[in-house]
Design a protein around this motif. Structure first.
Motif, PDB file in Angstrom:
ATOM      1  N   PRO A 203       0.811  -1.210   0.000  1.00 51.63           N
ATOM      2  CA  PRO A 203       0.000   0.000   0.000  1.00 51.63           C
ATOM      3  C   PRO A 203       0.851   1.270   0.000  1.00 51.63           C
ATOM      4  N   VAL A 204       0.158   2.387  -0.224  1.00 51.82           N
ATOM      5  CA  VAL A 204       0.781   3.711  -0.235  1.00 51.82           C
ATOM      6  C   VAL A 204       0.023   4.611   0.737  1.00 51.82           C
ATOM      7  N   ASP A 205       0.746   5.345   1.539  1.00 50.63           N
ATOM      8  CA  ASP A 205       0.148   6.315   2.461  1.00 50.63           C
ATOM      9  C   ASP A 205       0.898   7.639   2.329  1.00 50.63           C
ATOM     10  N   VAL A 206       0.177   8.741   2.435  1.00 50.58           N
ATOM     11  CA  VAL A 206       0.794  10.067   2.406  1.00 50.58           C
ATOM     12  C   VAL A 206       0.236  10.888   3.571  1.00 50.58           C
ATOM     13  N   HIS A 207       1.121  11.495   4.316  1.00 40.97           N
ATOM     14  CA  HIS A 207       0.734  12.344   5.436  1.00 40.97           C
ATOM     15  C   HIS A 207       1.406  13.706   5.278  1.00 40.97           C
ATOM     16  N   VAL A 208       0.741  14.733   5.779  1.00 38.99           N
ATOM     17  CA  VAL A 208       1.338  16.068   5.806  1.00 38.99           C
ATOM     18  C   VAL A 208       1.575  16.450   7.254  1.00 38.99           C
ATOM     19  N   GLU A 209       2.816  16.725   7.579  1.00 40.17           N
ATOM     20  CA  GLU A 209       3.212  17.128   8.931  1.00 40.17           C
ATOM     21  C   GLU A 209       3.472  18.629   8.915  1.00 40.17           C
ATOM     22  N   ARG A 256       6.173  38.164  17.572  1.00 44.67           N
ATOM     23  CA  ARG A 256       4.788  37.808  17.223  1.00 44.67           C
ATOM     24  C   ARG A 256       4.719  37.053  15.901  1.00 44.67           C
ATOM     25  N   ALA A 257       5.827  36.959  15.177  1.00 47.60           N
ATOM     26  CA  ALA A 257       5.814  36.321  13.859  1.00 47.60           C
ATOM     27  C   ALA A 257       5.721  34.807  13.980  1.00 47.60           C
ATOM     28  N   TRP A 258       5.059  34.208  13.001  1.00 46.85           N
ATOM     29  CA  TRP A 258       4.957  32.760  12.883  1.00 46.85           C
ATOM     30  C   TRP A 258       5.282  32.353  11.452  1.00 46.85           C
ATOM     31  N   ALA A 259       5.681  31.104  11.298  1.00 46.69           N
ATOM     32  CA  ALA A 259       5.890  30.560   9.958  1.00 46.69           C
ATOM     33  C   ALA A 259       5.500  29.081   9.980  1.00 46.69           C
ATOM     34  N   PHE A 260       4.963  28.623   8.857  1.00 45.96           N
ATOM     35  CA  PHE A 260       4.458  27.255   8.758  1.00 45.96           C
ATOM     36  C   PHE A 260       4.885  26.643   7.432  1.00 45.96           C
ATOM     37  N   VAL A 261       5.152  25.356   7.459  1.00 48.72           N
ATOM     38  CA  VAL A 261       5.379  24.628   6.214  1.00 48.72           C
ATOM     39  C   VAL A 261       4.795  23.223   6.366  1.00 48.72           C
ATOM     40  N   GLY A 262       4.207  22.727   5.301  1.00 50.15           N
ATOM     41  CA  GLY A 262       3.701  21.361   5.296  1.00 50.15           C
ATOM     42  C   GLY A 262       4.744  20.435   4.700  1.00 50.15           C
ATOM     43  N   VAL A 263       5.218  19.493   5.488  1.00 47.81           N
ATOM     44  CA  VAL A 263       6.187  18.506   5.017  1.00 47.81           C
ATOM     45  C   VAL A 263       5.430  17.228   4.643  1.00 47.81           C
ATOM     46  N   PHE A 264       5.625  16.773   3.414  1.00 48.36           N
ATOM     47  CA  PHE A 264       4.951  15.566   2.953  1.00 48.36           C
ATOM     48  C   PHE A 264       5.782  14.330   3.281  1.00 48.36           C
ATOM     49  N   LEU A 265       5.150  13.378   3.934  1.00 50.94           N
ATOM     50  CA  LEU A 265       5.759  12.087   4.226  1.00 50.94           C
ATOM     51  C   LEU A 265       4.973  11.032   3.459  1.00 50.94           C
ATOM     52  N   ALA A 266       5.606  10.456   2.474  1.00 48.51           N
ATOM     53  CA  ALA A 266       4.956   9.431   1.658  1.00 48.51           C
ATOM     54  C   ALA A 266       5.611   8.089   1.955  1.00 48.51           C
ATOM     55  N   ARG A 267       4.779   7.087   2.135  1.00 53.39           N
ATOM     56  CA  ARG A 267       5.259   5.750   2.515  1.00 53.39           C
ATOM     57  C   ARG A 267       4.715   4.730   1.517  1.00 53.39           C
ATOM     58  N   GLY A 268       5.636   4.025   0.861  1.00 51.51           N
ATOM     59  CA  GLY A 268       5.241   2.984  -0.071  1.00 51.51           C
ATOM     60  C   GLY A 268       5.912   1.680   0.276  1.00 51.51           C
ATOM     61  N   VAL A 269       5.196   0.571   0.124  1.00 50.09           N
ATOM     62  CA  VAL A 269       5.698  -0.757   0.459  1.00 50.09           C
ATOM     63  C   VAL A 269       5.881  -1.557  -0.820  1.00 50.09           C
ATOM     64  N   ARG A 270       7.006  -2.270  -0.914  1.00 47.60           N
ATOM     65  CA  ARG A 270       7.193  -3.176  -2.038  1.00 47.60           C
ATOM     66  C   ARG A 270       6.372  -4.451  -1.781  1.00 47.60           C
ATOM     67  N   PRO A 271       5.434  -4.762  -2.672  1.00 45.91           N
ATOM     68  CA  PRO A 271       4.604  -5.960  -2.463  1.00 45.91           C
ATOM     69  C   PRO A 271       5.456  -7.230  -2.421  1.00 45.91           C
TER      70      PRO A 271
END
Length: 271
Positions: A203-209, A256-271
């Protein structure tokens, strides 16, 4: 049809030159997010005792972190660039980590035995690749059945500074165009799930941290997210971005400043 892409893609360490400070930037970038990355990798399936490949390891900060945190694992660190590998070997020796195996190689044709790894990590690599599907197929062959590929990468649409400096959207768009001309893709994050499925992972899963300036500190956050973009621009585009970059740097002194970034974590398994 298989092509012969430029192995360096949109990132060529040698072309940047010694005066660019790029080696120091890479080391600081990895060091500042290292513990957070280790936690994320363990969530994705990294465990002690595995055969692990740190793909495009750069100066080896994460390779060393994995080896130290998981002393029973067999860690291989691979990079295209010999100078980066030399720096990685030297740092590993200084840290007393003689167990890491260093290999110089191309992600499209890795000089490694197939079917040997339990876990492969590709950190900020795929944003630079001209042919990500071709790379994914080559990487899949290195995994044991049931082995995991974990990709950590970016999508610039998830990068936000508050307050936003004037011209920031123009600057990020210019950097994206410059990287695309070199074969890269600063919006690769949103495409990782589809690419993994198309290249046979299941399977394949993708998460945004979400990573914030409160976690890393504003100075570290700006260095990590804007450092390479600065190097991409030249001439009129760089000159046009100077005021924007100065305003971004000024956020370091704004409590007072803030900053944000979305880091993509993709996980794939070899069948």
């Amino acid at each position: 049809m298989t092509t012969n892409p430029n192995a360096a893609g949109s990132y060529d360490f040698t072309a940047l030159g010694d005066a660019s400070g790029e080696l120091e930037r890479l080391q600081l970038q990895a060091q500042r997010s290292a513990q957070l990355e280790l936690q994320l990798l363990e969530r994705m399936g990294l465990a002690d005792g595995q055969a692990v490949l740190d793909l495009a390891c750069g100066p080896g900060v994460i390779s060393r972190l994995i080896a130290q945190a998981h002393p029973k694992s067999r860690v291989t660190a691979m990079d295209l660039n010999g100078a980066l590998l030399a720096a990685a070997r030297e740092e590993a020796a200084t840290a007393g980590l003689a167990s890491i195996r260093f290999v110089q190689g191309d992600v499209y044709a890795p000089p490694l035995e197939q079917g040997q790894f339990d876990f492969i990590y590709a950190r900020l690599l795929f944003q630079h690749l001209e042919q990500p599907l071709q790379a994914l197929e080559a990487i899949r062959a290195l995994l044991k059945p049931g082995g995991v590929l974990c990709i950590f990468d970016i999508d610039d649409s998830w990068l936000t500074l508050v307050p936003e400096p004037e011209g920031f959207a123009t600057f990020t768009a210019a950097a994206a165009r410059a990287q695309e001309r070199r074969g890269g893709n600063r919006l690769i994050g949103r495409q990782l799930g589809r690419l993994l499925e198309e290249s046979g992972y299941n399977p394949v899963d993708v998460h945004v941290e979400t990573v914030t300036s409160r976690q890393l500190g504003m100075r570290a956050f700006l260095d990590i997210t804007l450092g390479f973009k600065r190097l991409l621009l030249e001439g009129e585009e760089l000159e046009a971005a100077r005021a924007t970059l100065e305003s971004a740097d000024a956020l370091v002194d704004d409590p007072r400043a803030w900053a944000f970034v979305g880091v993509f974590l993709a996980r794939g398994v070899r069948p």
